[in-house]
Design a protein around this motif. Sequence first.
Motif, mmCIF file in Angstrom:
data_model
loop_
_atom_site.group_PDB
_atom_site.id
_atom_site.type_symbol
_atom_site.label_atom_id
_atom_site.label_comp_id
_atom_site.label_asym_id
_atom_site.label_seq_id
_atom_site.Cartn_x
_atom_site.Cartn_y
_atom_site.Cartn_z
ATOM 1 N N ARG A 1 0.831 -1.206 0.000
ATOM 2 C CA ARG A 1 0.000 0.000 0.000
ATOM 3 C C ARG A 1 0.869 1.262 0.000
ATOM 4 O O ARG A 1 0.665 2.180 -0.795
ATOM 5 N N ALA A 2 1.853 1.282 0.889
ATOM 6 C CA ALA A 2 2.689 2.480 1.018
ATOM 7 C C ALA A 2 3.417 2.771 -0.295
ATOM 8 O O ALA A 2 3.505 3.921 -0.725
ATOM 9 N N GLN A 3 3.915 1.729 -0.932
ATOM 10 C CA GLN A 3 4.638 1.898 -2.185
ATOM 11 C C GLN A 3 3.718 2.448 -3.267
ATOM 12 O O GLN A 3 4.120 3.286 -4.082
ATOM 13 N N LEU A 4 2.470 1.985 -3.261
ATOM 14 C CA LEU A 4 1.544 2.377 -4.328
ATOM 15 C C LEU A 4 0.996 3.789 -4.162
ATOM 16 O O LEU A 4 0.641 4.438 -5.151
ATOM 17 N N VAL A 5 0.877 4.241 -2.921
ATOM 18 C CA VAL A 5 0.188 5.525 -2.724
ATOM 19 C C VAL A 5 1.137 6.665 -2.331
ATOM 20 O O VAL A 5 0.703 7.789 -2.138
ATOM 21 N N ARG A 6 2.433 6.396 -2.230
ATOM 22 C CA ARG A 6 3.305 7.437 -1.699
ATOM 23 C C ARG A 6 3.393 8.650 -2.639
ATOM 24 O O ARG A 6 3.243 8.526 -3.852
ATOM 25 N N THR A 7 3.636 9.788 -2.038
ATOM 26 C CA THR A 7 3.769 11.024 -2.806
ATOM 27 C C THR A 7 5.171 11.092 -3.395
ATOM 28 O O THR A 7 6.148 10.916 -2.670
ATOM 29 N N PRO A 8 5.271 11.328 -4.701
ATOM 30 C CA PRO A 8 6.598 11.425 -5.296
ATOM 31 C C PRO A 8 7.414 12.573 -4.698
ATOM 32 O O PRO A 8 6.856 13.589 -4.286
ATOM 33 N N TYR A 9 8.733 12.397 -4.643
ATOM 34 C CA TYR A 9 9.606 13.464 -4.153
ATOM 35 C C TYR A 9 9.774 14.528 -5.228
ATOM 36 O O TYR A 9 9.765 14.212 -6.424
ATOM 37 N N PRO A 10 9.970 15.772 -4.801
ATOM 38 C CA PRO A 10 10.096 16.857 -5.774
ATOM 39 C C PRO A 10 11.213 16.576 -6.780
ATOM 40 O O PRO A 10 12.341 16.284 -6.386
ATOM 41 N N GLY A 11 10.874 16.604 -8.041
ATOM 42 C CA GLY A 11 11.880 16.451 -9.097
ATOM 43 C C GLY A 11 12.233 15.025 -9.436
ATOM 44 O O GLY A 11 12.955 14.760 -10.413
ATOM 45 N N ALA A 12 11.758 14.050 -8.627
ATOM 46 C CA ALA A 12 12.171 12.659 -8.850
ATOM 47 C C ALA A 12 11.315 11.957 -9.893
ATOM 48 O O ALA A 12 11.650 10.873 -10.361
ATOM 49 N N GLY A 13 10.203 12.578 -10.271
ATOM 50 C CA GLY A 13 9.262 11.861 -11.118
ATOM 51 C C GLY A 13 8.560 10.808 -10.276
ATOM 52 O O GLY A 13 8.847 10.652 -9.089
#
Length: 553
Positions: free
Chosen positions: A470-482
């Motif tokens: 779940r965590a992997q699927l819903v995590r917010t991307p880091y700025p600039g990382a895509g």
Amino acid sequence: MTATRAPDLIVTGARVLTMWADRPRAGAVAICDGVIVAVGDRAEVEPLAGPSTRVIEAGGATVLPGFVESHLHLVLGGSELTHLSLVGIEGEATLTRAFRAFANDNPEAPLLMGQGGDYGLIGRPMTRHDLDRVIADRPIAITAPDHHTVWANTAALRAAGVLYGADTPPGHEVVMGDDGTATGELREFEAFAKVIALGGDERVNLGIATGRDPSPWPDAAALAVDREKAARGLAHCAAHGITSVINMDGNRYTLALLDGLRAEGRLTARVKVPFHFKPDMAPDMLDEAGALTADYADDWLSSGMVKLFMDGVMDSRTAFRLDDYPGQPGHRGAGLFGQDEFARIATEADRRGLQIAVHAIGDAAVRRTLDGYAAARAANGPRDSRHRIEHIELLDRTDLPRFATLGVTCSIQPVHGPGVLDFGLDGMEPFGADRLRDAFLCRDLQAAGAMVCFSSDWPVTDISVLRGIRAQLVRTPYPGAGDQRLPLSDTLAAYTARGAWAAHMERLTGTIRPGLSGDLVILTGDIEAVPEAEIDALGIRATIAGGRVTHGG
Ligand SMILES: [Zn+2]
């Protein structure tokens, strides 16, 4: 012609995701003598049942290959299940309440140990005086989630004999205050070993701390105590659907504990245990890795692997990176092995046919490890080595293609990312705002052709695979990382088939197909039908390892 015996177990009425390319989906699985004998529609499989066949009706729930936990610390985790969990605890008042309740519940404990204490637990660097305010009259200590730092109160420091400092090897430090006493912060194992020993956990720490065995070899009573810690770890794995475990620390003692459980019929997962090679060891210590590999080489207990640490962790700014830590000009961490030194050891381990797994978190550590693997390949020629790099939290993108070129496996814990599962967003700070774009590049690594497998590094984070998914699927991307998330199908493969491949176990487990071991997990619902954010509301209905129900039923 011999009559085929009826299966011992049939799981039917299931949505079976086999991870087997020839038949990715099925409705039923049959297992006989611990081995999968049929995978198909229920109409194909159910008629195989005999009078003694146990039939589990899955009611439309997902059935997957038993999870392969690619990186955890089984015995250490098992021992910590009896510690106070500080996961999610924030602030002095909450900490105090939790510890005092734990103290009441454990009136005889010689050391009250908390685990999973965040570096930002009380909002400032923690000292023995802070912990004395929590509890002063009994020894207490807290382990950071990464297990690289322990904080202890005055009673614990005094009982361990380190209140006035201690001689420790480089990189290990009893941090001292201006007044000539320890502040309470203990960095790395040799600094906190004596505190850990107060609680009786010193022997089960050796696999990660020194790579050596307890000396003298423990007596029967001590072995029995430690075997129970391993058993608790195995039960915890089974409860989370895990049937194969890559233990990322190790020595002969770890294997002996597990072998003892096997003799009692209590080994409920396949466990691969590497030999932990430390920087202070001479290359001929690889002989011990070879001996473990020869002594344990079956479907349940195996070695064949060397584990090394190339650097530390981001939080304590001991990860080895190519550029400076933010706000600390000139500080980049350091490699625990020199460039040539690692290349020599990697070449020798590779020559001996051992698989190598290296903890490398910073981008410089990753590069040095790749360079060593390249040197081994140049010296020994290419082979199906599947050498691994563990963690890869920060990567210089110019190194992306080298994983596929060198055939190096990426063993990543997506749940370690700041703000992803249980770790706070303050963990972003040591990366530096401009480097988060290069952090946890799961998707880019896979797109570059690398094999990616997932794990928890338990007890560093929660072992729950479903929470991890779940965590992997819903995590917010880091700025600039895509967007570095992998889709559900890849995520499931990373916790099953790809994990098995990464451990050279793909002919044994990781997919559901005839001839492979009867390793299954039955969920309580359909993982493809529930919203991604609710996947962790699913549970594990049953875990089956080698045809035997190890959890649920
Ligand atoms: Zn680990």
